[in-house]
Scaffold this active site. Structure first.
Site, PDB file in Angstrom:
ATOM      1  N   ASN A  72      -4.724   2.782   0.685  1.00 51.45           N
ATOM      2  CA  ASN A  72      -3.451   2.323   0.203  1.00 51.45           C
ATOM      3  C   ASN A  72      -2.227   2.513   0.934  1.00 51.45           C
ATOM      4  OD1 ASN A  72      -1.935   0.861  -1.972  1.00 51.45           O
ATOM      5  ND2 ASN A  72      -1.281   2.807  -2.460  1.00 51.45           N
ATOM      6  N   TYR A  88       5.047  -7.347   9.910  1.00 56.71           N
ATOM      7  CA  TYR A  88       4.013  -6.729   8.577  1.00 56.71           C
ATOM      8  C   TYR A  88       2.896  -7.416   8.494  1.00 56.71           C
ATOM      9  CZ  TYR A  88       3.083  -5.274   3.810  1.00 56.71           C
ATOM     10  OH  TYR A  88       2.615  -4.763   2.498  1.00 56.71           O
TER      11      TYR A  88
END
Length: 260
Positions: free
Chosen positions: A91, A156
Site C-alpha cells: 500500500n 502519478y
C-alpha cells in the site's frame, strides 16, 4: 465478521492513516494475524493497539521499503513471530507532483518510481520464498489514475501504470509457485484527507464542502464516493481463498466513476 482470513498471516506494507489502517483492522477482524509495516512507528503502534484491544494479534515493524536491509528485517521478524506469511498487501503511496509532465522535475518522478514500483518489488521478492511455501496471495494497491489521462496526474500515472505492468508480469512469473498477484484500483476515497481537501476547494470557490462532494460524486454511477472499509473489503476478498482462482486481475473500486 465471517472469518474470511482465519489463521492467515497478513503483512501490510505502507500502512497509512486511511486505507492502510482499514486493511489492517478489517484483516484482523476477519481472523488474521497482522504485520504492520511503514516508516512511522507511532502510527503502527496506534493501529496495532486497536487490533489488540479487539482481541487480535499484531506485530509492528518500522520499515523503509526502499532499503534492502529494512525489508529483510521485516521478513525475518514476520517469520520469527508467526512462522510464515500467507498474504502480502502493498500500500506504499507517494504524493504526486500534480504538475503537467512538462513542468515535473525528473527527480520527483524517479523518487515516485523508487517507492511505488521498486519498493513494492523489493518487498515482494523478499517475501516470495515464504509465500511459495503456502501458495499465498499478493494484493497491490493501485489507483484509478490508470483509467484516465487527466491533466496534472502524469507522474502519478507513470508510477501506477508501471506498478500495474509489474503486477501482471509477477502474476505470470509467480503463478508456478501457486502465488496469486492481483491489484485493487480505488477511486476517490472518502477519508479525512479528502474531506480536508474538499474543504479547501469549497473555500476557494465560495461553495460548501457538501457541494464539492456532490459535484465529484455525480461523475460516478452510484453518486457517492467509496469509503476506506469498502476498498479494504475488496482487498480482503482478493487475499482470501474465495479468490483462489483469480490472479493477474485488477479490481476497480470507484462506485462506477470509470469502467474498465
Amino acid at each position: 465478521m465471517t472469518g474470511l482470513l482465519d489463521d492467515k498471516v497478513v503483512v501490510v506494507s505502507g500502512v497509512g492513516p486511511a486505507l492502510g489502517r482499514a486493511v489492517c483492522l478489517r484483516a484482523a477482524a476477519e481472523g488474521a494475524e497482522v504485520v504492520l509495516a511503514a516508516r512511522t512507528q507511532s502510527r503502527l503502534d496506534e493501529i496495532a493497539a486497536q487490533i489488540r484491544d479487539a482481541g487480535g494479534q499484531a506485530l509492528t515493524v518500522a520499515t523503509d521499503i526502499t532499503d534492502d536491509a529494512a525489508v529483510a528485517a521485516l521478513v525475518e521478524r514476520t517469520v520469527a513471530e508467526f512462522g510464515r506469511a500467507d498474504v502480502l498487501v502493498n500500500n506504499a503511496f507517494s504524493v504526486p507532483s500534480m504538475k503537467p509532465l512538462g513542468r515535473t522535475d525528473f527527480e520527483q518522478i524517479s523518487s515516485s518510481l523508487d517507492l511505488t514500483v521498486l519498493g513494492t518489488l523489493r518487498v515482494i521478492k523478499a517475501f516470495t520464498p515464504t509465500l511459495s511455501e503456502v501458495q499465498g496471495a499478493i494484493v497491490n494497491i493501485n489507483s484509478m489514475v490508470i483509467r484516465h489521462s487527466e491533466p496534472r496526474y502524469g507522474s502519478y500515472k507513470i508510477a501506477k501504470s508501471a506498478l500495474l505492468a509489474m503486477s501482471q508480469t509477477l502474476a505470470t512469473e509467480l503463478g508456478g509457485a501457486g502465488i496469486r498477484v492481483n491489484s485493487v484500483a480505488p477511486g476517490y476515497i472518502w477519508d479525512d484527507q479528502l474531506k480536508w481537501y474538499f474543504g479547501q476547494v469549497a473555500e476557494k470557490y465560495g461553495i460548501t464542502a457538501e457541494q464539492v462532494y456532490e459535484q465529484t460524486a455525480a461523475r460516478s454511477d452510484l453518486k457517492r464516493l467509496p469509503e476506506p472499509d469498502e476498498i479494504a473489503d475488496s482487498v480482503l476478498f482478493l487475499a482470501s481463498d474465495m479468490a483462489r482462482a483469480i490472479t493477474g486481475h485488477t479490481l476497480d473500486v470507484n462506485c462506477g466513476e470509470y469502467h474498465d
